[in-house]
Write a protein that holds these residues in place. Structure first.
Motif, PDB file in Angstrom:
ATOM      1  N   CYS A  45       0.884  -1.325   0.148  1.00 16.63           N
ATOM      2  CA  CYS A  45       0.143   0.070   0.053  1.00 16.63           C
ATOM      3  C   CYS A  45       0.944   1.083   0.124  1.00 16.63           C
ATOM      4  N   ASP A  46       2.185   1.268  -0.848  1.00 13.73           N
ATOM      5  CA  ASP A  46       3.069   2.207  -0.560  1.00 13.73           C
ATOM      6  C   ASP A  46       3.657   2.609  -1.915  1.00 13.73           C
ATOM      7  N   ASP A  47       3.275   3.906  -2.348  1.00 10.04           N
ATOM      8  CA  ASP A  47       3.786   4.370  -3.381  1.00 10.04           C
ATOM      9  C   ASP A  47       5.565   4.418  -3.217  1.00 10.04           C
ATOM     10  N   PRO A  48       6.070   3.639  -4.102  1.00  8.44           N
ATOM     11  CA  PRO A  48       7.748   3.590  -3.699  1.00  8.44           C
ATOM     12  C   PRO A  48       8.395   4.901  -3.768  1.00  8.44           C
ATOM     13  N   TYR A  49       7.856   6.033  -4.600  1.00  7.94           N
ATOM     14  CA  TYR A  49       8.445   6.998  -4.493  1.00  7.94           C
ATOM     15  C   TYR A  49       8.318   7.997  -3.295  1.00  7.94           C
ATOM     16  N   TYR A  56      12.524   3.039   4.606  1.00  6.69           N
ATOM     17  CA  TYR A  56      13.260   2.264   5.667  1.00  6.69           C
ATOM     18  C   TYR A  56      13.688   0.866   5.361  1.00  6.69           C
ATOM     19  N   PHE A  57      12.919   0.220   4.551  1.00 12.05           N
ATOM     20  CA  PHE A  57      13.505  -1.142   4.302  1.00 12.05           C
ATOM     21  C   PHE A  57      14.634  -1.104   3.228  1.00 12.05           C
ATOM     22  N   ALA A  58      14.723   0.078   2.387  1.00  8.53           N
ATOM     23  CA  ALA A  58      15.813   0.225   1.396  1.00  8.53           C
ATOM     24  C   ALA A  58      17.047   0.424   1.978  1.00  8.53           C
ATOM     25  N   MET A  59      16.994   1.475   3.103  1.00  8.95           N
ATOM     26  CA  MET A  59      18.335   1.718   3.867  1.00  8.95           C
ATOM     27  C   MET A  59      18.435   0.892   4.797  1.00  8.95           C
ATOM     28  N   LYS A  68      14.644  -9.983  -0.446  1.00  4.96           N
ATOM     29  CA  LYS A  68      13.915  -8.999  -1.516  1.00  4.96           C
ATOM     30  C   LYS A  68      12.964  -8.140  -0.806  1.00  4.96           C
ATOM     31  N   LEU A  69      12.985  -6.905  -1.437  1.00  2.94           N
ATOM     32  CA  LEU A  69      12.030  -5.888  -1.068  1.00  2.94           C
ATOM     33  C   LEU A  69      11.113  -5.599  -2.225  1.00  2.94           C
ATOM     34  N   ILE A  70       9.752  -5.610  -1.969  1.00  5.55           N
ATOM     35  CA  ILE A  70       8.811  -5.426  -2.923  1.00  5.55           C
ATOM     36  C   ILE A  70       7.885  -4.264  -2.606  1.00  5.55           C
ATOM     37  N   THR A 110      16.780  -6.615  -4.745  1.00  2.00           N
ATOM     38  CA  THR A 110      17.357  -8.025  -4.111  1.00  2.00           C
ATOM     39  C   THR A 110      18.842  -7.545  -3.672  1.00  2.00           C
ATOM     40  N   GLU A 111      19.218  -6.574  -4.117  1.00  2.00           N
ATOM     41  CA  GLU A 111      20.586  -6.115  -3.644  1.00  2.00           C
ATOM     42  C   GLU A 111      20.892  -4.495  -3.495  1.00  2.00           C
ATOM     43  N   ILE A 112      21.558  -4.040  -2.228  1.00  2.00           N
ATOM     44  CA  ILE A 112      21.975  -2.725  -2.220  1.00  2.00           C
ATOM     45  C   ILE A 112      23.306  -2.668  -1.772  1.00  2.00           C
ATOM     46  N   ILE A 113      24.208  -1.969  -2.540  1.00  2.00           N
ATOM     47  CA  ILE A 113      25.633  -1.780  -2.427  1.00  2.00           C
ATOM     48  C   ILE A 113      25.989  -0.421  -2.038  1.00  2.00           C
ATOM     49  N   ASP A 114      26.978  -0.177  -1.407  1.00  2.00           N
ATOM     50  CA  ASP A 114      27.415   1.304  -0.934  1.00  2.00           C
ATOM     51  C   ASP A 114      27.986   1.704  -2.311  1.00  2.00           C
ATOM     52  N   VAL A 115      27.332   2.265  -3.142  1.00  2.00           N
ATOM     53  CA  VAL A 115      27.941   2.874  -4.765  1.00  2.00           C
ATOM     54  C   VAL A 115      28.752   3.929  -4.686  1.00  2.00           C
ATOM     55  N   ASN A 116      28.355   4.866  -3.756  1.00  3.33           N
ATOM     56  CA  ASN A 116      29.149   6.186  -3.827  1.00  3.33           C
ATOM     57  C   ASN A 116      30.328   6.073  -2.756  1.00  3.33           C
ATOM     58  N   GLY A 117      30.620   4.745  -2.126  1.00  2.00           N
ATOM     59  CA  GLY A 117      31.557   4.723  -1.056  1.00  2.00           C
ATOM     60  C   GLY A 117      31.531   5.567  -0.141  1.00  2.00           C
ATOM     61  N   ASP A 118      30.502   6.148   0.543  1.00  3.88           N
ATOM     62  CA  ASP A 118      30.480   6.780   1.633  1.00  3.88           C
ATOM     63  C   ASP A 118      30.469   6.138   3.107  1.00  3.88           C
ATOM     64  N   GLY A 119      30.701   4.879   3.066  1.00  2.54           N
ATOM     65  CA  GLY A 119      30.444   4.071   4.153  1.00  2.54           C
ATOM     66  C   GLY A 119      29.247   3.858   4.633  1.00  2.54           C
ATOM     67  N   ALA A 120      28.067   4.219   3.871  1.00  3.39           N
ATOM     68  CA  ALA A 120      26.861   3.886   4.384  1.00  3.39           C
ATOM     69  C   ALA A 120      25.872   3.543   3.231  1.00  3.39           C
ATOM     70  N   VAL A 121      24.898   2.852   3.251  1.00  7.47           N
ATOM     71  CA  VAL A 121      23.662   2.515   2.270  1.00  7.47           C
ATOM     72  C   VAL A 121      22.747   3.617   2.586  1.00  7.47           C
ATOM     73  N   ASP A 122      22.420   4.462   1.625  1.00 10.64           N
ATOM     74  CA  ASP A 122      21.608   5.396   1.855  1.00 10.64           C
ATOM     75  C   ASP A 122      20.537   5.404   0.338  1.00 10.64           C
ATOM     76  N   LEU A 123      19.646   6.328   0.269  1.00 12.74           N
ATOM     77  CA  LEU A 123      18.783   6.548  -0.775  1.00 12.74           C
ATOM     78  C   LEU A 123      19.501   6.768  -2.244  1.00 12.74           C
ATOM     79  N   THR A 124      20.804   7.422  -2.117  1.00 20.26           N
ATOM     80  CA  THR A 124      21.664   7.606  -3.277  1.00 20.26           C
ATOM     81  C   THR A 124      22.061   6.699  -3.568  1.00 20.26           C
ATOM     82  N   ASP A 125      22.379   5.521  -2.929  1.00 17.93           N
ATOM     83  CA  ASP A 125      22.711   3.984  -3.312  1.00 17.93           C
ATOM     84  C   ASP A 125      21.411   3.104  -4.156  1.00 17.93           C
TER      85      ASP A 125
END
Length: 357
Positions: A45-49, A56-59, A68-70, A110-125
């Motif tokens: 029941c959640d607009d992903p945007y 919360y679950f993405a971060m 997996k997160l759907i 199904t996967e989230i990695i620290d793309v920007n290398g800032d040491g944390a997973v955030d919405l940018t990743d």
């Protein structure tokens, strides 16, 4: 009459848009980490945007060890597709001219990695992942309603459902979760305890309250009318509503559910009178449950916030109305039992009948 019924339903649906704060999600979810390892979570029941549940679950995807997160949204949502600052993803979808207005989406991660290398997973990743993996985001074929065949098929894949479902559809929403035997953690009104479809599930320990219950503030759409109480507009022009009877409901076990309620009161017939036509004493406050009474007791619905199934048994419920009206179209049908909770002819509020184990 049918037309009026449809209008009432439409009006209720229009006022179902209460958006949960990230802080409130964090305060509740911190108690359930052990349940999420290796699991597929569905926010249906959640607009992903826009959804803070999705955020919360993405971060916390890696922290929780999710498989997996759907997330899906309903086409009628007033916020669907309105604010894309968080995830500017139109370039991986059809052009804006080809895209139906407020068309519902599905996001799978199904996967989230620290793309920007800032040491944390955030919405940018998360944004980078979605932009570089076209299979992660797609348009839904239908309207995104949680009852649609398409969303039911997604539900079947999920292990745990976490969201804030429409309050007016709470009965139907919970019934679907029960039908497909899903674990869940959802927000609802405390009044749901009195629903004839919900109370039996609480009585049979098929669902229970989460950690927090009480006052909670929500953002609401621009079209919501201003109110004299529990309403305000912040410095950014965002409208807010607060509700004092909000609960988390779940079938995930947590430690609070096994905390023993300390009893200190002594029973007296004057302080704890019996009901007129039901053999149970009336207890007005959960804190006043007598420690030396072993019979049946009628307690307020707030008792469920302290309910320990190892300490108490839920026996029944008493209602201030005598008859069960199955044809009643009122959203808050409270009749779950034919017995009333009158004392000397005067009705009390809805009571849960309990007994010490």
């Amino acid at each position: 009459m049918a037309g009026n019924t449809s209008l009432r339903k439409a009006d209720k649906a229009k006022n179902d848009e209460f958006y949960t704060q990230l802080a409130d999600i964090e305060l509740e979810l911190k108690h359930y980490r052990k349940h999420f390892m290796g699991k597929t979570v569905f926010c249906n029941c959640d607009d992903p945007y826009e959804s803070n549940f999705f955020k919360y679950f993405a971060m916390n995807f890696n922290y929780l060890g999710l498989k997996k997160l759907i997330a899906t949204c309903y086409t009628g949502s007033p916020v669907a597709g309105q604010q894309l600052d968080m995830l500017s993803l139109f370039e991986i979808l059809p052009s804006e001219e080809e895209l139906p207005k407020k068309h519902p989406y599905k996001i799978e991660i199904t996967e989230i990695i620290d793309v920007n290398g800032d040491g944390a997973v955030d919405l940018t990743d998360v944004e980078y992942l979605l932009k570089n993996n076209k299979n992660s985001l797609s348009l839904l074929d239908g309207d995104g309603d949680f009852r649609s065949p398409e969303c039911v098929e997604i539900l079947k894949q999920a292990d745990i459902v976490v969201t804030n479902p429409p309050f007016s559809l709470f009965r139907e929403y919970i019934a679907q979760l029960m039908e497909y035997d899903k674990k869940f953690l959802v927000i609802g009104s405390q009044n749901a305890i009195t629903y004839k479809e919900i109370f039996p599930l609480l009585k049979d320990n098929k669902m229970w309250q989460g950690f927090r219950c009480g006052d909670m503030a929500f953002t609401v759409p621009e079209y919501y009318e201003e109110r004299e109480t529990r309403f305000w507009i912040d410095d950014n022009g965002q409208k807010w509503r607060s509700l004092g009877n909000i609960c988390w409901f779940t079938n995930l076990d947590h430690k609070k559910r096994h905390e023993e309620l300390e009893l200190y009161k002594k029973y007296t017939s004057d302080e704890f009178p019996k009901y007129d036509n039901f053999n149970a004493i009336n207890v007005n406050k959960t804190a006043d449950i007598p420690e030396d009474y072993n019979g049946e007791m009628g307690v307020p619905i707030t008792f469920l916030d302290k309910y320990n199934p190892d300490q108490f048994e839920i026996v029944d419920a008493l209602n201030r109305y005598a008859l069960l009206d199955t044809q009643n179209t009122n959203e808050y049908v409270r009749s779950v039992h034919s017995h009333t909770c009158n004392i000397n002819g005067v009705p009390t509020y809805f009571r849960i009948v309990i007994k010490k184990k």
